[in-house]
Design a protein around this motif. Structure first.
Motif, PDB file in Angstrom:
ATOM      1  N   ARG A   1       0.627  -1.099   0.304  1.00 27.01           N
ATOM      2  CA  ARG A   1       0.119  -0.015   0.004  1.00 27.01           C
ATOM      3  C   ARG A   1       0.945   1.344  -0.107  1.00 27.01           C
TER       4      ARG A   1
ATOM      5  N   ASP B   1      -4.252   3.822   3.287  1.00 25.06           N
ATOM      6  CA  ASP B   1      -5.310   2.829   3.250  1.00 25.06           C
ATOM      7  C   ASP B   1      -6.667   3.184   2.418  1.00 25.06           C
TER       8      ASP B   1
ATOM      9  N   TRP C   1      -5.437   2.524  -1.255  1.00 25.09           N
ATOM     10  CA  TRP C   1      -5.491   1.160  -1.587  1.00 25.09           C
ATOM     11  C   TRP C   1      -6.710   0.826  -1.671  1.00 25.09           C
ATOM     12  N   GLN C   2      -7.761   0.873  -0.749  1.00 23.52           N
ATOM     13  CA  GLN C   2      -9.126   0.381  -1.011  1.00 23.52           C
ATOM     14  C   GLN C   2     -10.201   1.173  -2.119  1.00 23.52           C
ATOM     15  N   ASN C   3      -9.860   2.512  -2.167  1.00 20.55           N
ATOM     16  CA  ASN C   3     -10.641   3.080  -3.223  1.00 20.55           C
ATOM     17  C   ASN C   3     -10.187   3.138  -4.525  1.00 20.55           C
TER      18      ASN C   3
ATOM     19  N   GLU D   1      -7.410  -1.609  -5.223  1.00 23.77           N
ATOM     20  CA  GLU D   1      -8.165  -2.516  -5.112  1.00 23.77           C
ATOM     21  C   GLU D   1      -9.445  -2.599  -5.997  1.00 23.77           C
ATOM     22  N   ARG D   2     -10.184  -1.356  -5.959  1.00 25.59           N
ATOM     23  CA  ARG D   2     -11.290  -1.316  -6.684  1.00 25.59           C
ATOM     24  C   ARG D   2     -11.102  -1.454  -8.303  1.00 25.59           C
TER      25      ARG D   2
END
Length: 225
Positions: free
Chosen positions: A6, A54, A57-59, A62-63
């Motif tokens: 990340r 974070d 990484w998440q938005n 990964e998406r």
């Protein structure tokens, strides 16, 4: 083994957001000092950066499944063994001198290595310096390249470009032709083919375009895959 982590994504996203790439002019970017990451792994990340890392990484990572597709800048550099190659897509009728063209490679190298300096040695990232090259120019009009030298590679194939939904800068018309380099040299077109061999060898491939468009809005630049 290089971990896909990340903090790398966070640092890259932050650096590229600050990188000025304009179709109107080339602004040199200078780093006087070499800066390296003070932490050695993601577990050492300062708490102040954790939330932002974070979120990215998440938005985004990964998406958008960018780590699955294996065509991030990190992937390109690793596949190129510490190098990254560009073709300049000159979608413009403006002329560019030989002296100006010579500055493009240094500008790109300064930008790439400005964020690589932070990654050197972090989570086993193995490259202290990235060798950046411009391996060709794709143009809609070869006459725009003034004082052309014999060692410069120029591609003149074009296709129709529909600019009706593009936002221009209000002064120039975006050309309806888009130049392009040969598909067989494009990493984007072949990165899923594990055993693909580039004509002339790895050094002849290009990883991405630096796309300069006449009439592009005055926002610096944008990116895509």
């Amino acid at each position: 083994m290089i971990k896909r982590n990340r903090v790398g994504a966070f640092l890259l996203a932050s650096a590229l957001c600050l990188t000025p790439l304009s179709s109107q002019s080339a602004v040199p970017f200078h780093m006087n000092n070499t800066i390296t990451a003070s932490a050695e792994s993601i577990s050492d990340m300062p708490a102040d950066f954790q939330y932002a890392a974070d979120w990215i990484w998440q938005n985004r990572i990964e998406r958008e499944k960018s780590t699955v597709r294996r065509n991030t800048i990190f992937d390109q550099i690793v596949a190129g063994k510490g190098t990254i190659n560009y073709v300049v897509k000159w979608q413009s009728h403006r002329t560019v001198t030989y002296e100006q063209r010579q500055k493009f490679e240094k500008m790109l190298s300064d930008c790439i290595n400005a964020w690589n300096d932070w990654l050197a040695g972090y989570e086993n990232w193995p490259y202290d310096h990235i060798d950046v090259k411009i391996v060709g120019w794709a143009v809609i009009d070869k006459n725009c390249l003034l004082d052309l030298h014999d060692d410069e590679v120029v591609y003149t194939d074009t296709k129709y470009y529909d600019a009706q939904y593009d936002t221009s800068n209000g002064r120039d018309t975006i050309p309806d032709k888009e130049p392009f380099a040969p598909s067989e040299l494009s990493r984007f077109d072949h990165f899923t083919e594990k055993n693909y061999q580039y004509p002339g060898g790895l050094d002849n491939r290009f990883d991405m375009y630096m796309w300069a468009t006449q009439g592009f809005p005055d926002i610096g630049g944008c990116g895509g895959d």
